[in-house]
Design an enzyme around this catalytic site. Structure first.
Site, PDB file in Angstrom:
ATOM      1  N   LYS A  41       0.876  -1.172   0.000  1.00  0.00           N
ATOM      2  CA  LYS A  41       0.000   0.000   0.000  1.00  0.00           C
ATOM      3  C   LYS A  41       0.914   1.223   0.000  1.00  0.00           C
ATOM      4  O   LYS A  41       1.403   1.654   1.039  1.00  0.00           O
ATOM      5  CB  LYS A  41      -0.882  -0.013   1.251  1.00  0.00           C
ATOM      6  CG  LYS A  41      -2.254   0.615   1.053  1.00  0.00           C
ATOM      7  CD  LYS A  41      -2.233   2.067   0.646  1.00  0.00           C
ATOM      8  CE  LYS A  41      -2.099   3.000   1.821  1.00  0.00           C
ATOM      9  NZ  LYS A  41      -1.870   4.410   1.408  1.00  0.00           N
ATOM     10  N   GLU A  51       9.410   1.334  10.990  1.00  0.00           N
ATOM     11  CA  GLU A  51      10.383   2.430  10.885  1.00  0.00           C
ATOM     12  C   GLU A  51       9.583   3.716  10.981  1.00  0.00           C
ATOM     13  O   GLU A  51       8.826   4.058  10.070  1.00  0.00           O
ATOM     14  CB  GLU A  51      11.147   2.317   9.567  1.00  0.00           C
ATOM     15  CG  GLU A  51      12.024   1.066   9.546  1.00  0.00           C
ATOM     16  CD  GLU A  51      12.777   0.848   8.252  1.00  0.00           C
ATOM     17  OE1 GLU A  51      12.586   1.625   7.312  1.00  0.00           O
ATOM     18  OE2 GLU A  51      13.548  -0.113   8.189  1.00  0.00           O
ATOM     19  N   CYS A  84      13.332  11.120   7.252  1.00  0.00           N
ATOM     20  CA  CYS A  84      13.168  10.748   8.661  1.00  0.00           C
ATOM     21  C   CYS A  84      14.479  10.860   9.428  1.00  0.00           C
ATOM     22  O   CYS A  84      14.488  11.097  10.629  1.00  0.00           O
ATOM     23  CB  CYS A  84      12.641   9.329   8.756  1.00  0.00           C
ATOM     24  SG  CYS A  84      13.700   8.156   7.884  1.00  0.00           S
ATOM     25  N   GLU A 118       8.292  16.139  15.657  1.00  0.00           N
ATOM     26  CA  GLU A 118       8.778  16.027  14.277  1.00  0.00           C
ATOM     27  C   GLU A 118       7.938  16.942  13.370  1.00  0.00           C
ATOM     28  O   GLU A 118       6.715  16.841  13.333  1.00  0.00           O
ATOM     29  CB  GLU A 118       8.664  14.579  13.779  1.00  0.00           C
ATOM     30  CG  GLU A 118       9.230  14.413  12.384  1.00  0.00           C
ATOM     31  CD  GLU A 118       8.999  13.006  11.818  1.00  0.00           C
ATOM     32  OE1 GLU A 118       7.871  12.510  11.887  1.00  0.00           O
ATOM     33  OE2 GLU A 118       9.967  12.421  11.298  1.00  0.00           O
TER      34      GLU A 118
HETATM   35  P1  NAD Z   1       1.954   8.340   7.462  1.00  0.00           P
HETATM   36  O1  NAD Z   1       2.103   7.564   8.718  1.00  0.00           O
HETATM   37  O2  NAD Z   1       0.970   9.450   7.428  1.00  0.00           O
HETATM   38  O3  NAD Z   1       1.529   7.374   6.254  1.00  0.00           O
HETATM   39  C1  NAD Z   1       2.331   6.277   5.883  1.00  0.00           C
HETATM   40  C2  NAD Z   1       1.442   5.232   5.224  1.00  0.00           C
HETATM   41  O4  NAD Z   1       0.522   4.700   6.174  1.00  0.00           O
HETATM   42  C3  NAD Z   1       0.616   5.766   4.064  1.00  0.00           C
HETATM   43  O5  NAD Z   1       0.607   4.814   3.031  1.00  0.00           O
HETATM   44  C4  NAD Z   1      -0.762   5.913   4.687  1.00  0.00           C
HETATM   45  O6  NAD Z   1      -1.821   5.843   3.754  1.00  0.00           O
HETATM   46  C5  NAD Z   1      -0.794   4.723   5.639  1.00  0.00           C
HETATM   47  N1  NAD Z   1      -1.718   4.822   6.768  1.00  0.00           N
HETATM   48  C6  NAD Z   1      -2.089   5.946   7.446  1.00  0.00           C
HETATM   49  N2  NAD Z   1      -2.936   5.594   8.453  1.00  0.00           N
HETATM   50  C7  NAD Z   1      -3.093   4.250   8.412  1.00  0.00           C
HETATM   51  C8  NAD Z   1      -3.831   3.310   9.190  1.00  0.00           C
HETATM   52  N3  NAD Z   1      -4.588   3.704  10.223  1.00  0.00           N
HETATM   53  N4  NAD Z   1      -3.758   2.003   8.858  1.00  0.00           N
HETATM   54  C9  NAD Z   1      -2.994   1.594   7.830  1.00  0.00           C
HETATM   55  N5  NAD Z   1      -2.281   2.435   7.046  1.00  0.00           N
HETATM   56  C10 NAD Z   1      -2.310   3.749   7.344  1.00  0.00           C
HETATM   57  O7  NAD Z   1       3.410   8.837   7.087  1.00  0.00           O
HETATM   58  P2  NAD Z   1       3.830   9.807   5.884  1.00  0.00           P
HETATM   59  O8  NAD Z   1       3.326  11.179   6.186  1.00  0.00           O
HETATM   60  O9  NAD Z   1       3.466   9.162   4.607  1.00  0.00           O
HETATM   61  O10 NAD Z   1       5.426   9.772   5.997  1.00  0.00           O
HETATM   62  C11 NAD Z   1       6.167  10.623   6.817  1.00  0.00           C
HETATM   63  C12 NAD Z   1       6.528   9.936   8.116  1.00  0.00           C
HETATM   64  O11 NAD Z   1       7.278   8.762   7.834  1.00  0.00           O
HETATM   65  C13 NAD Z   1       7.414  10.771   9.008  1.00  0.00           C
HETATM   66  O12 NAD Z   1       6.983  10.646  10.333  1.00  0.00           O
HETATM   67  C14 NAD Z   1       8.792  10.140   8.848  1.00  0.00           C
HETATM   68  O13 NAD Z   1       9.676  10.333   9.922  1.00  0.00           O
HETATM   69  C15 NAD Z   1       8.420   8.710   8.687  1.00  0.00           C
HETATM   70  N6  NAD Z   1       9.493   7.973   8.027  1.00  0.00           N
HETATM   71  C16 NAD Z   1      10.271   7.121   8.767  1.00  0.00           C
HETATM   72  C17 NAD Z   1      11.336   6.440   8.176  1.00  0.00           C
HETATM   73  C18 NAD Z   1      12.220   5.515   8.980  1.00  0.00           C
HETATM   74  O14 NAD Z   1      12.987   4.778   8.366  1.00  0.00           O
HETATM   75  N7  NAD Z   1      12.158   5.519  10.295  1.00  0.00           N
HETATM   76  C19 NAD Z   1      11.590   6.613   6.816  1.00  0.00           C
HETATM   77  C20 NAD Z   1      10.781   7.491   6.084  1.00  0.00           C
HETATM   78  C21 NAD Z   1       9.725   8.154   6.705  1.00  0.00           C
END
Ligand code: NAD
Length: 484
Positions: free
Chosen positions: A176, A252, A286, A388
């Site tokens: 997804k 992550e 991130c 963040e």
């Molecule tokens: P997000 O959590 O908003 O969304 C990530 C994914 O989860 C999307 O595909 C979204 O549609 C899905 N999602 C959202 N709610 C959900 C639920 N209730 N059930 C299932 N799926 C759901 O994150 P984002 O805004 O896309 O990305 C940015 C975030 O990602 C930042 O917090 C960043 O730090 C983190 N990030 C972490 C790493 C790491 O390696 N630690 C790497 C990249 C990004």
């Protein structure tokens, strides 16, 4: 154009629901995406389950390895397609796509193909009362259907970081991708078909998180494990979904990483390193740093040098070779980042540079642009320093001692990464061990060897991925005990 990819075919949504993907550059609609509902998610998970029992499940490790190298080579052959698709989705510049994000997509398949080829197990000779003994040895078997839920900030790189080891270990996947970046996950379906990965091994469903494809996937009882990269609070929601059926998770999550610069650092290298850590990908990494601590003797000089770098960015389209700074991913995300810019001002920050929306040419005016921003003078309790933001911004604070800066860096719920700049190697090793994170970089940042463990401490993640560490999540270890 970018449809769901289920059982080797591109399909719409039976409910005929769709959503628009808008350009971060100018907010124009780029294309429409079919939103997967229950029918599509069920179909994708069923396809993945069936594939486990079919041709895919019978392949030898060497045959899977050959297919994965084929995937890597096909991504490389279609390099420009991937670069163009990801540039359009993210609005980020060509040089980042060409030098980092897309090559890493291909490299992920190669590194996990190599890892699985040389993975070893353990064995023990066991004494038994009859004196004949037994031998115990372990084998690794795939976990099953893996749900892969991804963010938008480096879409292909972060997705393949999970898909590649999952497939290397013999699992099947339902991906997804973020609703903000559907393109490259869809495109990878063409690659899978082109190199002969059996139908149903790689599936993609599009949509949102809550009450949409993401939640349907996370809750799906036939998904055996979920690997997720994204925000910490989304991780908490997914963990709750995964608890039904006791499914394993690999997370992550978000960071609020400290960058630490000692007075003895190579000054230019440190400025360059912190500049990249704060502003690369418009701060949407991130591992980036939004908290910078600089030893007092060089504090003023460092702030001035970073300000000069931030003020020299050139806004522009990804294809504009004179430009080097892109927009945020969306208008919604810009609202979030700008709300922190406003909070910083309200909390009494000194705005060293930025703090708002830049002047851009008229054809870009509707895009999600923000200025790279530097603050000083905030208290460590300000939300701007604690939470963040995920934008091109950092707060810089002076420090006087090693113990003080360790305490400041560790005073966070997050524990993803740190970047430490000093020429005193003994201190570097000491500091690297004392900061509570998954990755400590010394005189570097975002320098990755894909064989090393990657992940976060505290609320920044669960588990480690990379090299053999990925095998822990993507396989079950089975012990075989043979009485002699
Ligand atoms: P997000 O959590 O908003 O969304 C990530 C994914 O989860 C999307 O595909 C979204 O549609 C899905 N999602 C959202 N709610 C959900 C639920 N209730 N059930 C299932 N799926 C759901 O994150 P984002 O805004 O896309 O990305 C940015 C975030 O990602 C930042 O917090 C960043 O730090 C983190 N990030 C972490 C790493 C790491 O390696 N630690 C790497 C990249 C990004």
């Amino acid at each position: 154009m970018f449809k769901n990819f289920i059982n080797g075919e591109y399909v719409d949504s039976v409910e005929a629901k769709s959503f628009s993907k808008r350009s971060p550059i100018d907010n124009t609609v780029l294309y429409s995406v079919p939103e997967a509902g229950k029918v599509e998610v069920d179909a994708a998970v069923d396809a993945a389950r069936n594939a486990l029992q079919g041709e895919w499940g019978l392949l030898t490790t060497d045959q899977r390895v050959d297919l994965l190298f084929g995937v890597a080579n096909e991504i490389t052959r279609r390099f420009d397609d991937f670069v163009d698709a990801e540039m359009a989705d993210t609005g980020q510049h060509r040089h980042v796509m060409e030098n980092v994000f897309i090559p890493r997509g291909a490299a992920n398949f190669k590194v996990f193909a190599e890892t699985i080829k040389s993975a070893s197990g353990e064995s023990f000779q066991t004494a038994t009362p009859d004196g004949k003994g037994a031998i115990n040895y372990s084998i690794r078997v795939p976990k099953g259907v893996i749900g892969v839920i991804c963010p938008w900030n480096a879409p292909l790189m972060l997705m393949t970081w999970k898909v590649a080891p999952a497939l290397a270990c013999g699992n099947t996947v339902v991906v997804k991708p973020s609703e903000e970046t559907p393109a490259t996950a869809s495109l990878l379906g063409e690659v899978m078909n082109a190199v002969g990965v059996p139908r149903g091994v790689y599936n993609v469903i599009h949509g949102f998180g809550p009450d949409s494809a993401g939640e349907l996937l996370a809750r799906h009882p036939k998904v055996d494990a979920i690997t997720f990269t994204g925000e910490t609070r989304t991780g908490a929601a997914i963990m709750k979904s995964a608890s039904d059926g006791i499914r394993d998770v690999s997370f992550e999550l978000g960071g609020k990483n400290a960058g630490i610069v000692f007075a003895d650092a190579d000054f230019e290298a440190a400025v360059d390193g912190i500049y990249r850590a704060a502003f690369l990908n418009s701060g949407q990494i991130c591992l980036g740093t939004e908290r910078v601590y600089v030893e007092r003797p060089i504090f003023e000089r460092f702030v001035a040098a970073l300000k000069d770098r931030a003020e020299a960015v050139k806004y522009g389209r990804p294809s504009d070779s004179n430009a080097n700074f892109g927009p945020l991913i969306s208008q919604e995300h810009r609202q979030k980042v700008l709300s922190y810019y406003a909070k910083a001002a309200a909390d009494g920050a000194t705005i060293v540079t930025g703090g708002g929306i830049p002047d851009v040419p008229a054809d870009l005016a509707e895009g999600a642009w923000v200025q790279p921003t530097i603050w000083t003078g905030l208290s460590e309790t300000s939300a701007v320093v604690r939470e963040e933001i995920f934008g091109p911004c950092c707060h810089i604070r002076p420090f006087d001692s090693e113990n003080e800066v360790v305490a400041l860096a560790n005073d966070s719920e997050c524990g993803l990464s740190t970047t430490i700049w000093t020429q005193n190697l003994a201190r570097a090793h000491r500091m690297a061990a004392r900061i509570e994170v998954g990755i400590s970089w010394v005189n570097s940042w975002f320098l990755r060897d894909l064989r090393t463990p990657f992940g976060g401490s505290k609320q920044s993640g669960i588990g480690r991925e990379g090299g053999v560490h990925s095998l822990e999540f993507y396989t079950e270890t089975r012990n075989v005990c043979v009485k002699l």
